[in-house]
Scaffold this active site. Sequence first.
Site, short mmCIF file in Angstrom:
data_model
loop_
_atom_site.label_atom_id
_atom_site.label_comp_id
_atom_site.label_asym_id
_atom_site.label_seq_id
_atom_site.Cartn_x
_atom_site.Cartn_y
_atom_site.Cartn_z
N HIS A 44 0.80 -1.22 0.00
CA HIS A 44 0.00 0.00 0.00
C HIS A 44 0.83 1.27 0.00
O HIS A 44 0.29 2.36 0.22
CB HIS A 44 -0.94 0.01 1.20
N ARG A 69 6.76 -6.27 3.06
CA ARG A 69 5.47 -6.81 2.62
C ARG A 69 5.35 -6.66 1.11
O ARG A 69 5.26 -5.55 0.61
CB ARG A 69 4.31 -6.12 3.30
N ASP A 83 16.85 -11.32 -2.51
CA ASP A 83 18.16 -11.06 -3.13
C ASP A 83 18.75 -9.71 -2.70
O ASP A 83 19.96 -9.60 -2.53
CB ASP A 83 18.06 -11.09 -4.66
N GLU A 148 -6.63 -12.08 6.78
CA GLU A 148 -7.41 -10.83 6.66
C GLU A 148 -8.62 -10.98 5.75
O GLU A 148 -9.04 -10.03 5.08
CB GLU A 148 -6.52 -9.69 6.17
N ASP A 174 -8.47 -4.98 6.36
CA ASP A 174 -9.05 -5.84 5.32
C ASP A 174 -10.06 -6.81 5.92
O ASP A 174 -11.08 -7.14 5.30
CB ASP A 174 -7.95 -6.60 4.60
#
Length: 251
Positions: A44, A69, A83, A148, A174
């Site tokens: 987000h 996230r 990585d 969620e 959510d």
Amino acid sequence: MNALKTALAERRPQIGLWQALANPYTAEICAGAGYDWLLFDGEHAPNTIQTLLAQLQAVARHPVEPVVRPAVGDPVVIKQYLDIGFRSLLVPMVESAAQAEMLVAATRFPPRGIRGVASATSRASGFGADGGYLARAHEDICLIVQIESRAGLDAIEEIAAVDGVDALFIGPGDLAGALGHLGNPGHAEVQDAIAGALDRVQRAGKAAGIFALSPEDARARMAAGACFVSIGTDIGVLMKGSRGLLDALKG
Ligand SMILES: O=C(O)C(=O)C[C@H](O)[C@@H](O)CO
């Protein structure tokens, strides 16, 4: 050694702050504040792999675990994030054991999993300097999955049973939407679902986490056994602080 992973395994409370400004300066400031972890939001917040790298480098000198996230639990995105040097992941909208198993595999090199190999060019391996990275990278991976949705609630026990999932994290925003109370995570039905979910996660033998809505909420969730708890966002801190300063002058 991933101190966050160890602490969650021992159920020691770990307090975090959301990073949504996508800025290495503010990330570095927050990294010095004393939190156990910082969440860098690729879902987000306006983050790219480059902005995430800059924030990761900015906080490197502080004893805080960067948790990233991804916008989605995609093995390709997870590969890129690992990585550049993230070890701890918070994956949104996990709804089944099969999905959790795929996410675990995405964090492991063959034969344990499907993570692509580029150790000679990855920051995570010291650009090839760490000759043992391929063999032991999986030991420091901390995988936290978000519950969620209704389907996620229904699948808590099967998700918690997946080896390689370190914690299950409740997303109240959510979840409120999923339960028909969009924008109202404080609704009794949502609060009941959250309390039940946190209890079920712990009974299933995994660490429980949540995006707390206030320090008071965080205290209550930790009293109920949650040990991976975020207590706010960088944006919220800036909004409150900037407005509060002006209000203090104006009296
Ligand atoms: O559903 C939620 O709530 C979360 O997953 C946390 C939010 O995404 C976070 O961005 C704070 O608004």
